[in-house]
Design a protein around this motif. Structure first.
Motif, PDB file in Angstrom:
ATOM      1  N   PRO A  38       0.832  -1.206   0.000  1.00  0.00           N
ATOM      2  CA  PRO A  38       0.000   0.000   0.000  1.00  0.00           C
ATOM      3  C   PRO A  38       0.863   1.251   0.000  1.00  0.00           C
ATOM      4  O   PRO A  38       2.007   1.214   0.457  1.00  0.00           O
ATOM      5  CB  PRO A  38      -0.799  -0.118   1.299  1.00  0.00           C
ATOM      6  CG  PRO A  38       0.047  -0.953   2.181  1.00  0.00           C
ATOM      7  CD  PRO A  38       0.778  -1.903   1.277  1.00  0.00           C
ATOM      8  N   PRO A  39       0.326   2.336  -0.519  1.00  0.00           N
ATOM      9  CA  PRO A  39       1.094   3.584  -0.518  1.00  0.00           C
ATOM     10  C   PRO A  39       1.287   4.095   0.905  1.00  0.00           C
ATOM     11  O   PRO A  39       0.473   3.831   1.786  1.00  0.00           O
ATOM     12  CB  PRO A  39       0.220   4.534  -1.333  1.00  0.00           C
ATOM     13  CG  PRO A  39      -1.131   3.944  -1.322  1.00  0.00           C
ATOM     14  CD  PRO A  39      -0.987   2.478  -1.116  1.00  0.00           C
ATOM     15  N   PRO A  40       2.364   4.808   1.138  1.00  0.00           N
ATOM     16  CA  PRO A  40       2.631   5.348   2.470  1.00  0.00           C
ATOM     17  C   PRO A  40       1.735   6.544   2.784  1.00  0.00           C
ATOM     18  O   PRO A  40       1.067   7.076   1.904  1.00  0.00           O
ATOM     19  CB  PRO A  40       4.101   5.775   2.375  1.00  0.00           C
ATOM     20  CG  PRO A  40       4.287   6.107   0.934  1.00  0.00           C
ATOM     21  CD  PRO A  40       3.397   5.151   0.177  1.00  0.00           C
ATOM     22  N   GLY A  41       1.740   6.913   4.028  1.00  0.00           N
ATOM     23  CA  GLY A  41       1.103   8.178   4.408  1.00  0.00           C
ATOM     24  C   GLY A  41      -0.397   8.135   4.598  1.00  0.00           C
ATOM     25  O   GLY A  41      -1.093   9.046   4.194  1.00  0.00           O
ATOM     26  N   GLY A  42      -0.918   7.083   5.164  1.00  0.00           N
ATOM     27  CA  GLY A  42      -2.339   7.069   5.483  1.00  0.00           C
ATOM     28  C   GLY A  42      -3.266   6.734   4.343  1.00  0.00           C
ATOM     29  O   GLY A  42      -4.461   6.942   4.449  1.00  0.00           O
ATOM     30  N   SER A  43      -2.736   6.243   3.250  1.00  0.00           N
ATOM     31  CA  SER A  43      -3.579   5.882   2.111  1.00  0.00           C
ATOM     32  C   SER A  43      -3.914   4.400   2.090  1.00  0.00           C
ATOM     33  O   SER A  43      -4.442   3.906   1.107  1.00  0.00           O
ATOM     34  CB  SER A  43      -2.877   6.258   0.796  1.00  0.00           C
ATOM     35  OG  SER A  43      -2.660   7.639   0.726  1.00  0.00           O
ATOM     36  N   VAL A  44      -3.626   3.694   3.169  1.00  0.00           N
ATOM     37  CA  VAL A  44      -3.865   2.250   3.208  1.00  0.00           C
ATOM     38  C   VAL A  44      -5.346   1.957   2.992  1.00  0.00           C
ATOM     39  O   VAL A  44      -5.707   1.074   2.219  1.00  0.00           O
ATOM     40  CB  VAL A  44      -3.360   1.633   4.533  1.00  0.00           C
ATOM     41  CG1 VAL A  44      -3.737   0.181   4.639  1.00  0.00           C
ATOM     42  CG2 VAL A  44      -1.857   1.803   4.642  1.00  0.00           C
ATOM     43  N   ARG A  45      -6.200   2.703   3.654  1.00  0.00           N
ATOM     44  CA  ARG A  45      -7.654   2.479   3.518  1.00  0.00           C
ATOM     45  C   ARG A  45      -8.099   2.713   2.077  1.00  0.00           C
ATOM     46  O   ARG A  45      -8.885   1.945   1.525  1.00  0.00           O
ATOM     47  CB  ARG A  45      -8.410   3.383   4.486  1.00  0.00           C
ATOM     48  CG  ARG A  45      -9.896   3.219   4.487  1.00  0.00           C
ATOM     49  CD  ARG A  45     -10.278   1.859   4.980  1.00  0.00           C
ATOM     50  NE  ARG A  45     -11.709   1.721   5.076  1.00  0.00           N
ATOM     51  CZ  ARG A  45     -12.311   1.025   6.006  1.00  0.00           C
ATOM     52  NH1 ARG A  45     -11.619   0.398   6.924  1.00  0.00           N
ATOM     53  NH2 ARG A  45     -13.614   0.930   6.030  1.00  0.00           N
ATOM     54  N   GLN A  46      -7.607   3.775   1.457  1.00  0.00           N
ATOM     55  CA  GLN A  46      -7.951   4.051   0.061  1.00  0.00           C
ATOM     56  C   GLN A  46      -7.469   2.922  -0.840  1.00  0.00           C
ATOM     57  O   GLN A  46      -8.175   2.528  -1.775  1.00  0.00           O
ATOM     58  CB  GLN A  46      -7.331   5.368  -0.402  1.00  0.00           C
ATOM     59  CG  GLN A  46      -7.942   6.587   0.216  1.00  0.00           C
ATOM     60  CD  GLN A  46      -7.227   7.857  -0.233  1.00  0.00           C
ATOM     61  OE1 GLN A  46      -6.169   7.818  -0.839  1.00  0.00           O
ATOM     62  NE2 GLN A  46      -7.827   8.997   0.070  1.00  0.00           N
ATOM     63  N   ALA A  47      -6.289   2.402  -0.561  1.00  0.00           N
ATOM     64  CA  ALA A  47      -5.749   1.297  -1.350  1.00  0.00           C
ATOM     65  C   ALA A  47      -6.621   0.053  -1.193  1.00  0.00           C
ATOM     66  O   ALA A  47      -6.904  -0.649  -2.180  1.00  0.00           O
ATOM     67  CB  ALA A  47      -4.310   0.996  -0.933  1.00  0.00           C
ATOM     68  N   LEU A  48      -7.082  -0.212   0.017  1.00  0.00           N
ATOM     69  CA  LEU A  48      -7.945  -1.368   0.244  1.00  0.00           C
ATOM     70  C   LEU A  48      -9.298  -1.200  -0.453  1.00  0.00           C
ATOM     71  O   LEU A  48      -9.848  -2.163  -0.999  1.00  0.00           O
ATOM     72  CB  LEU A  48      -8.142  -1.602   1.738  1.00  0.00           C
ATOM     73  CG  LEU A  48      -6.916  -2.094   2.497  1.00  0.00           C
ATOM     74  CD1 LEU A  48      -7.199  -2.134   3.993  1.00  0.00           C
ATOM     75  CD2 LEU A  48      -6.457  -3.441   1.991  1.00  0.00           C
TER      76      LEU A  48
END
Length: 86
Positions: A38-48
């Protein structure tokens, strides 16, 4: 006062339009990429959330998703966003 919306992470912005034309094989590749890297910086949820859209095309087996779940950075988010809808 409204907070300014953060710009989408570039890799997510590049993958998002591909949802409409992805083959099942390419969609599965995108799911794996988004979940495992997943991309760094809090984008994990968006990636999921994007991975979930690709998973709807790929239609992976439950076994495949469970193996991926064990490797994800956010197992709870993965279970909620990707695994539960499948």
């Amino acid at each position: 006062m409204t907070s300014p919306q953060r710009a989408e992470e570039p890799r997510l912005a590049l993958l998002r339009p591909k949802v409409a034309t992805a083959s099942p094989a390419r969609a599965w590749k995108a799911v794996r990429e988004l979940v495992l890297h997943p991309p760094p910086g809090g984008s994990v949820r968006q990636a999921l959330e994007l991975a979930s859209q690709f998973a709807e095309i790929a239609l992976p087996s439950t076994d495949k998703l469970l193996r991926l779940w064990a490797e994800t950075e956010d197992p709870g988010g993965f279970a909620e966003v990707v695994l539960a809808p499948a």
